[in-house]
Design an enzyme around this catalytic site. Sequence first.
Site, PDB file in Angstrom:
ATOM      1  N   ASP A  41     -24.312 -87.664 -28.942  1.00 22.79           N
ATOM      2  CA  ASP A  41     -23.878 -88.478 -29.941  1.00 22.79           C
ATOM      3  C   ASP A  41     -22.721 -89.076 -29.633  1.00 22.79           C
ATOM      4  OD1 ASP A  41     -23.683 -86.915 -32.937  1.00 22.79           O
ATOM      5  OD2 ASP A  41     -22.346 -87.941 -33.599  1.00 22.79           O
ATOM      6  N   ASP A  64     -25.617 -93.415 -28.091  1.00 24.56           N
ATOM      7  CA  ASP A  64     -25.669 -94.221 -28.848  1.00 24.56           C
ATOM      8  C   ASP A  64     -26.992 -94.826 -29.462  1.00 24.56           C
ATOM      9  OD1 ASP A  64     -26.521 -96.196 -30.715  1.00 24.56           O
ATOM     10  OD2 ASP A  64     -24.544 -97.298 -30.238  1.00 24.56           O
ATOM     11  N   VAL A  65     -27.886 -93.387 -30.495  1.00 31.44           N
ATOM     12  CA  VAL A  65     -29.498 -93.793 -29.727  1.00 31.44           C
ATOM     13  C   VAL A  65     -29.890 -95.460 -30.164  1.00 31.44           C
ATOM     14  CG1 VAL A  65     -29.325 -91.690 -30.185  1.00 31.44           C
ATOM     15  CG2 VAL A  65     -29.430 -93.872 -32.638  1.00 31.44           C
ATOM     16  N   TYR A 157     -33.051 -95.873 -46.520  1.00 35.12           N
ATOM     17  CA  TYR A 157     -33.116 -95.298 -45.568  1.00 35.12           C
ATOM     18  C   TYR A 157     -34.167 -94.403 -45.510  1.00 35.12           C
ATOM     19  CZ  TYR A 157     -31.971 -90.100 -45.410  1.00 35.12           C
ATOM     20  OH  TYR A 157     -31.503 -89.437 -44.303  1.00 35.12           O
ATOM     21  N   LYS A 161     -36.985 -93.505 -42.920  1.00 37.06           N
ATOM     22  CA  LYS A 161     -37.995 -92.464 -42.771  1.00 37.06           C
ATOM     23  C   LYS A 161     -39.168 -92.342 -42.454  1.00 37.06           C
ATOM     24  CE  LYS A 161     -34.003 -90.310 -41.538  1.00 37.06           C
ATOM     25  NZ  LYS A 161     -33.404 -89.641 -40.468  1.00 37.06           N
ATOM     26  N   VAL A 192     -29.585 -80.998 -46.718  1.00 35.12           N
ATOM     27  CA  VAL A 192     -28.721 -80.680 -46.959  1.00 35.12           C
ATOM     28  C   VAL A 192     -27.264 -80.643 -46.765  1.00 35.12           C
ATOM     29  CG1 VAL A 192     -28.725 -79.305 -44.248  1.00 35.12           C
ATOM     30  CG2 VAL A 192     -30.621 -80.664 -45.257  1.00 35.12           C
TER      31      VAL A 192
HETATM   32  N1  NAD Z   1     -28.779 -83.669 -44.795  1.00 31.35           N
HETATM   33  C1  NAD Z   1     -29.178 -84.188 -45.176  1.00 31.35           C
HETATM   34  O1  NAD Z   1     -29.260 -84.047 -47.066  1.00 31.35           O
HETATM   35  C2  NAD Z   1     -30.227 -84.333 -44.909  1.00 31.35           C
HETATM   36  C3  NAD Z   1     -32.094 -84.705 -45.880  1.00 31.35           C
HETATM   37  C4  NAD Z   1     -33.201 -84.942 -44.800  1.00 31.35           C
HETATM   38  C5  NAD Z   1     -32.812 -85.582 -43.547  1.00 31.35           C
HETATM   39  N2  NAD Z   1     -31.890 -85.564 -43.103  1.00 31.35           N
HETATM   40  C6  NAD Z   1     -31.374 -85.944 -42.089  1.00 31.35           C
HETATM   41  O2  NAD Z   1     -30.835 -85.474 -40.610  1.00 31.35           O
HETATM   42  C7  NAD Z   1     -30.106 -86.100 -39.496  1.00 31.35           C
HETATM   43  C8  NAD Z   1     -29.431 -85.077 -39.665  1.00 31.35           C
HETATM   44  O3  NAD Z   1     -28.244 -85.365 -40.775  1.00 31.35           O
HETATM   45  P1  NAD Z   1     -27.107 -84.151 -40.801  1.00 31.35           P
HETATM   46  O4  NAD Z   1     -27.529 -83.852 -42.501  1.00 31.35           O
HETATM   47  O5  NAD Z   1     -27.159 -83.410 -39.870  1.00 31.35           O
HETATM   48  O6  NAD Z   1     -25.808 -85.469 -41.191  1.00 31.35           O
HETATM   49  P2  NAD Z   1     -24.446 -85.862 -40.251  1.00 31.35           P
HETATM   50  O7  NAD Z   1     -24.214 -87.060 -40.274  1.00 31.35           O
HETATM   51  O8  NAD Z   1     -24.226 -84.799 -40.841  1.00 31.35           O
HETATM   52  O9  NAD Z   1     -24.638 -85.799 -38.506  1.00 31.35           O
HETATM   53  C9  NAD Z   1     -25.154 -87.042 -38.360  1.00 31.35           C
HETATM   54  C10 NAD Z   1     -24.737 -87.322 -36.830  1.00 31.35           C
HETATM   55  O10 NAD Z   1     -25.368 -88.059 -36.088  1.00 31.35           O
HETATM   56  C11 NAD Z   1     -24.463 -89.212 -35.055  1.00 31.35           C
HETATM   57  N3  NAD Z   1     -25.302 -90.804 -35.211  1.00 31.35           N
HETATM   58  C12 NAD Z   1     -24.814 -91.416 -36.036  1.00 31.35           C
HETATM   59  N4  NAD Z   1     -25.011 -93.008 -35.333  1.00 31.35           N
HETATM   60  C13 NAD Z   1     -25.182 -92.679 -34.284  1.00 31.35           C
HETATM   61  C14 NAD Z   1     -26.079 -93.288 -33.202  1.00 31.35           C
HETATM   62  N5  NAD Z   1     -26.096 -94.811 -33.144  1.00 31.35           N
HETATM   63  N6  NAD Z   1     -25.974 -92.490 -32.175  1.00 31.35           N
HETATM   64  C15 NAD Z   1     -25.420 -91.491 -31.676  1.00 31.35           C
HETATM   65  N7  NAD Z   1     -26.152 -90.316 -32.906  1.00 31.35           N
HETATM   66  C16 NAD Z   1     -25.633 -91.364 -34.125  1.00 31.35           C
HETATM   67  C17 NAD Z   1     -23.297 -88.691 -35.866  1.00 31.35           C
HETATM   68  O11 NAD Z   1     -22.011 -89.325 -35.398  1.00 31.35           O
HETATM   69  C18 NAD Z   1     -23.592 -87.766 -36.596  1.00 31.35           C
HETATM   70  O12 NAD Z   1     -23.172 -86.760 -35.788  1.00 31.35           O
HETATM   71  C19 NAD Z   1     -30.672 -87.042 -39.501  1.00 31.35           C
HETATM   72  O13 NAD Z   1     -31.375 -88.473 -38.731  1.00 31.35           O
HETATM   73  C20 NAD Z   1     -30.581 -87.476 -41.715  1.00 31.35           C
HETATM   74  O14 NAD Z   1     -31.817 -88.421 -41.890  1.00 31.35           O
HETATM   75  C21 NAD Z   1     -30.477 -85.404 -43.631  1.00 31.35           C
END
Ligand code: NAD
Length: 265
Positions: A41, A64-65, A157, A161, A192
Amino acid sequence: MGRVMGRVDGKVAIVSGGASGIGRETCKTLAREGARVVVADINTQGALKVADDIGDAALAVTLDVTKEPQWENCVSECIEHFGRLDIVVNGAGVGFSGNFEETSLEQWQGMIDINLTGVMLGCKHGIKGIKASDNGGSIINMSSLGGLVGAPDIAGYCATKGGVTLLTKSVALHCAQYKLNIRCNSVHPTYVDSEMLDPIAEMFESRQAMVSAMSEEVPLGKLAQPQDIANVILFLASDESAMMTGSPVIVDGGQTSGMPGKHSG
Ligand SMILES: NC(=O)c1ccc[n+]([C@@H]2O[C@H](COP(=O)([O-])OP(=O)(O)OC[C@H]3O[C@@H](n4cnc5c(N)ncnc54)[C@H](O)[C@@H]3O)[C@@H](O)[C@H]2O)c1
């Protein structure tokens, strides 16, 4: 009595976005089922905390991805520490909402870089690491319902996606064509209940008010919990899903199944 086999026993995973929400739950779930896990992360402190909670089966790596050299470093640290790589979960993601006409180029670019380029780099370097381990593997890309249908106030977004949906299919076909024994699938959740919703919650009276409003959109009447998504990722990471590749796996409580039942009294 001997120890019961875990569903991903002996496998090694990298989980990007592992410090929070779905990624954190995925790290814990994979470790519980016998895998060793790189918690990767940009949030180093968060990754360290998750790895610490898991124990010896986890290693925190700052990633950093969007940066290719950091992916190279992450994969080599993984192989150095755990000896192999079998599973990559591309979980890191960000979202900005708002009126499309006011989308700033900076926000758009930020989402493209993290949500789409980050996943591309994770697939590219994940394949290299898994190939070096010589036993095939599984890549799981976090998309969203927004990767299958559009929404007016999260257009950027959805664009990223949707890109992940087709990148996944293309990577799956690439791996199949070259007989790499690597599968690649995408996961498409509804809302989520993770930290990602925190900025949206601020626009409501309370977080509970947001959760209630969102729940009404979901036929099952509730939001997904991070564990619900981690369970699906576990299945895709394990050999139980051996015949699945290129599949968009929907986890939406029925949200995209059809129209609301408003055609009778
Ligand atoms: N929460 C929702 O409602 C939801 C719904 C559909 C899809 N998603 C997808 O699921 C995935 C996880 O979401 P989540 O709800 O756990 O979000 P979250 O915000 O809880 O976690 C996201 C993580 O990504 C990390 N991150 C951000 N930029 C980064 C970078 N440049 N390099 C490395 N790490 C980085 C952040 O530090 C964080 O730990 C995401 O891709 C999100 O788009 C989430």
